[in-house]
Design an enzyme around this catalytic site. Structure first.
Site, PDB file in Angstrom:
ATOM      1  N   SER A  65      -1.831   1.247   9.210  1.00 65.29           N
ATOM      2  CA  SER A  65      -2.805   0.617   8.867  1.00 65.29           C
ATOM      3  C   SER A  65      -2.199   0.482   7.325  1.00 65.29           C
ATOM      4  CB  SER A  65      -3.619   1.239   8.510  1.00 65.29           C
ATOM      5  OG  SER A  65      -4.570   0.959   7.619  1.00 65.29           O
ATOM      6  N   ASN A  66      -2.705   0.071   6.627  1.00 62.98           N
ATOM      7  CA  ASN A  66      -1.359  -0.008   5.252  1.00 62.98           C
ATOM      8  C   ASN A  66      -2.265   0.181   4.042  1.00 62.98           C
ATOM      9  OD1 ASN A  66      -3.710  -2.120   3.906  1.00 62.98           O
ATOM     10  ND2 ASN A  66      -3.357  -3.200   6.013  1.00 62.98           N
TER      11      ASN A  66
END
Ligand code: CTP
Length: 402
Positions: A208-209
């Protein structure tokens, strides 16, 4: 936009009441005439004399006071004002407004007011999160002509950290302007993607980020304030306070794509702010991979490009939505952003140098350049809500609605 406007400011009894002075001063600096009402508790935090000096007008503090009633009248304020702002809207004040009570100068004049109301809540986090307060908020959100700004999250006067801070001055002012821009996007359908996406590696790990969805929700808040019907397709971010528009929660890029493809043809505007994960693992392990079995490398495949796929779907339609993308870059910002604008068939792109101070993931501010399909650029910086307002000014022009 505030030039010549008549704004009533109802001050509640919370520590943030001291900020009402700056708010009144800024409204006047921008050309508005301001009249203040105060609850009894508010007068413990800031004096009527201070607000009288800053507003240049008599302050309504007591609707039983015959001398005040003579020159001012508790119904006068409601009849006079173009908009009514309550700041800080404390838990007690929200409860009384939600119940339709009229037992002090603020609630009485507010109940007699027929125009747009802006509530700026500020209180301790526990009070904000209490089911009673949340119930009152739900009632108020369903009340016509009633809008909210904040609360912001952060350190509170009592040492707690969380939602409950009065919104910052620029956001308060922007929200007041939103009341007057209220009709600009009436009847328009706005679809927005926001937040990160999450791609599973195994049941306990993912790619993810750090996107928090704040920019996308600021874009949504501003569109809602201007009268649009808003739907946000939101990736995994933490719990949110109830929002006055539709939120569709998704996890992966594929889920985001599916939610968008169902809705994009009906939208008048599609704004892609989401930080979609560009890759996912080629294979997802059904069981947790033990650390002793760690693979030497992780094979990745591309996820769908939500914006590009949605854009391709609507390009040939007789009427298609205005398409807006965001470009998060760390270098050659404008060049890369222009490339994305063309490649994805967009009308506008918001180019964002995520490495610049005051910009990027998680913060409350942003610094951007907005580029249109003719190559015209305009710079915007400030709180994410202010940047969102600049963006909607430009989108409204494209819609012929400004
Ligand atoms: N976007 C999207 N789906 C993706 C990737 C991006 O919808 N899989 C959208 C974003 O929401 C944004 C725009 O496309 O509006 C540009 O996103 P960005 O991450 O800056 O660019 P990418 O196209 O992913 O290109 P790169 O990572 O090479 O910079």
């Amino acid at each position: 936009m505030l030039q010549g406007k008549r704004i009533a400011v109802g001050v509640g009894g919370g520590i943030a009441a001291y900020k009402a002075g700056d708010f009144v001063r800024e409204l006047r600096r921008q050309g508005a005439t301001v009249k203040v009402s105060m609850t009894k508790a508010a007068q413990e935090f800031i004096t009527p004399l201070t607000l009288q000096s800053l507003s240049g007008e008599a302050v309504l503090t007591d609707y039983f006071d015959t001398s005040q009633e003579e020159k001012f009248g508790h119904l006068h304020l409601g009849r006079w004002a173009d908009a009514y702002v309550v700041l800080p809207a404390t838990a007690d004040l929200l409860a009384r407004i939600a119940a339709g009570m009229a037992n002090d100068a603020v609630t009485t004049s507010l109940l007699a007011f027929r125009g747009p109301v802006l509530l700026a809540p500020a209180m301790n986090t526990a009070m904000w999160e209490h089911p009673a307060t949340q119930r009152n908020l739900a009632t108020l959100r369903a009340t016509p002509r009633t809008h909210f700004v904040g609360p912001a999250s952060g350190p509170l006067a009592d040492g707690d950290v969380g939602p409950g801070r009065l919104s910052d001055l620029p956001d308060l002012i922007q929200a007041v302007k939103g009341l007057f821009a209220g009709a600009q996007l009436n009847g328009k359908k706005v679809l927005i993607t926001a937040g990160p996406t999450r791609e599973a590696i195994d049941p306990v790990r993912f790619i993810s980020n750090p996107s928090t969805g704040k920019m996308g929700l600021a874009v949504a808040d501003e569109a809602h304030a201007r009268g649009a019907a808003v739907t946000v397709v939101l990736g995994p971010v933490g719990e949110l306070s109830p929002l006055p528009y539709e939120i569709i929660r998704v996890t992966t890029a594929e889920e985001m794509l599916e939610a968008v493809m169902h809705r994009v043809e009906q939208a008048d505007v599609f704004v892609a702010t989401a930080a979609v994960s560009d890759w996912k693992p080629q294979a997802v392990s059904a069981k947790k991979t033990k650390k002793t079995d760690a693979p030497q490398s992780l094979a990745l495949v591309r996820t769908p490009d939500v914006l590009m796929t949605a854009s391709a779907k609507v390009q040939a339609n007789a009427t298609r939505p205005v398409l807006v993308g965001f470009a998060a870059e760390t270098h050659e910002v404008i060049t890369y952003a222009k490339g994305k604008l063309t490649r994805k068939g967009l009308d506008l792109i918001v180019a964002n140098d995520v490495s610049a101070p005051g910009a990027g993931f998680g913060g409350d501010t942003n610094v951007v350049t907005i580029i249109d399909s003719h190559g015209t650029t305009s710079a915007a910086q400030g709180t994410k809500r202010e940047v969102a307002a600049r963006l909607w000014d430009l989108v409204a022009k494209k819609l012929g609605a400004s």
